[in-house]
Design a protein around this motif. Structure first.
Motif, PDB file in Angstrom:
ATOM      1  N   ASP A 187      28.662  15.909 -33.674  1.00 10.33           N
ATOM      2  CA  ASP A 187      27.550  15.047 -33.298  1.00 10.33           C
ATOM      3  C   ASP A 187      26.842  14.521 -34.541  1.00 10.33           C
ATOM      4  O   ASP A 187      27.278  14.761 -35.686  1.00 10.33           O
ATOM      5  CB  ASP A 187      26.584  15.770 -32.356  1.00 10.33           C
ATOM      6  CG  ASP A 187      25.848  16.939 -33.015  1.00 10.33           C
ATOM      7  OD1 ASP A 187      25.897  17.074 -34.262  1.00 10.33           O
ATOM      8  OD2 ASP A 187      25.224  17.716 -32.284  1.00 10.33           O
ATOM      9  N   ARG A 204      27.038  19.104 -35.815  1.00 13.36           N
ATOM     10  CA  ARG A 204      27.433  20.206 -34.936  1.00 13.36           C
ATOM     11  C   ARG A 204      28.800  19.910 -34.343  1.00 13.36           C
ATOM     12  O   ARG A 204      29.037  18.840 -33.803  1.00 13.36           O
ATOM     13  CB  ARG A 204      26.405  20.370 -33.807  1.00 13.36           C
ATOM     14  CG  ARG A 204      26.759  21.473 -32.795  1.00 13.36           C
ATOM     15  CD  ARG A 204      25.761  21.492 -31.645  1.00 13.36           C
ATOM     16  NE  ARG A 204      25.860  20.283 -30.827  1.00 13.36           N
ATOM     17  CZ  ARG A 204      26.666  20.164 -29.763  1.00 13.36           C
ATOM     18  NH1 ARG A 204      27.464  21.169 -29.405  1.00 13.36           N
ATOM     19  NH2 ARG A 204      26.671  19.036 -29.079  1.00 13.36           N
ATOM     20  N   ASN A 246      24.294  15.409 -36.040  1.00  8.77           N
ATOM     21  CA  ASN A 246      23.759  16.441 -36.936  1.00  8.77           C
ATOM     22  C   ASN A 246      24.849  17.315 -37.544  1.00  8.77           C
ATOM     23  O   ASN A 246      24.554  18.290 -38.229  1.00  8.77           O
ATOM     24  CB  ASN A 246      22.760  17.324 -36.176  1.00  8.77           C
ATOM     25  CG  ASN A 246      21.549  16.547 -35.703  1.00  8.77           C
ATOM     26  OD1 ASN A 246      20.981  15.750 -36.454  1.00  8.77           O
ATOM     27  ND2 ASN A 246      21.146  16.763 -34.447  1.00  8.77           N
ATOM     28  N   GLY A 274      24.254  12.454 -29.895  1.00  5.47           N
ATOM     29  CA  GLY A 274      23.078  12.126 -30.701  1.00  5.47           C
ATOM     30  C   GLY A 274      23.061  10.687 -31.195  1.00  5.47           C
ATOM     31  O   GLY A 274      22.051  10.217 -31.703  1.00  5.47           O
TER      32      GLY A 274
END
Length: 228
Positions: free
Chosen positions: A196, A200, A198, A153
């Motif tokens: 990542d 995750r 976010n 990301g």
């Protein structure tokens, strides 16, 4: 003397052509590889002979390949004081030849070609998540590709000048040994938990490779990420 070594064509791999019937010829057919030299293109200075060559395969298609392989290159032979051959250097596009072999076999992913220089590592590739860092601590990030951005990301703008620790989280195990080993010219691989943009978490298999310059100095590191 070096001039005695001038020969326009030499077989590297092959079989005898004294088959007695067409059936025996079919059963014994093998792929041949040879190179062709043109005497008119040869340059002989002192004890060094240089000339271009063309390396070709023969009967590869008859043996099941999709195409023949053709690779031009340059040959350089050095002779000692007594005209004894001391070494032969054959220069050609190894990466291009491997790609030809892949296409001829019908398997484009047969061999993984590892870049050994910055320019090759920066070449576009869509199916391999790559991030390039400097080879000296604290190993700042220089470049990331689109595949790496899809996994993490993070974009080039987000991470340029920052460090791979941007992917670390509470489950990530600190492991500086791999990157230190790569900076000394040794390839290293490891499995770790990364996060990542976010938050995750995901398991990643990371291989780190040294990238060298013309002086064989390690200047950058290539890190290839694969999400497990």
């Amino acid at each position: 003397p070096p001039s005695n070594y001038l020969h326009p064509q030499s077989n590297l791999i092959g079989i005898d052509n004294d088959t007695t019937s067409s059936s025996s010829m079919e059963s014994s057919r093998e792929i041949k590889a040879y190179y062709h030299l043109n005497e008119d293109d040869m340059i002989l200075t002192d004890n060094i002979l240089m000339c271009p060559f063309v390396f070709r395969s023969q009967d590869a298609v008859l043996c099941g390949a999709l195409s023949e392989c053709v690779m031009p290159g340059m040959l350089r032979a050095c002779f000692g004081p007594t005209n004894k051959l001391s070494n032969v250097e054959m220069i050609f596009d190894a990466m291009g030849f491997c790609q030809q072999l892949e296409r001829a076999s019908g398997n484009d992913s047969m061999a993984q070609i590892i870049p050994n220089g910055l320019e090759m590592a920066l070449s576009p590739i869509s199916d391999e998540a790559r991030v390039i860092t400097m080879a000296k601590p604290p190993y700042p990030i220089v470049s990331v590709n689109e595949a790496w951005t899809r996994v993490t990301g993070y974009t080039q703008v987000d991470v340029e000048g920052k460090y791979l620790s941007i992917l670390n989280g509470k489950e990530t195990k600190e492991n500086n040994g791999d990157i230190e080993g790569a900076s000394k010219g040794q390839c290293a691989c490891s499995v770790n938990v990364h996060y990542d943009i976010n938050g995750r978490d995901f398991f990643s298999f990371v291989c780190s490779y040294p990238l060298t310059n013309l002086k064989n100095e390690v200047t950058h590191l290539l890190h290839v990420f694969q999400e497990l």
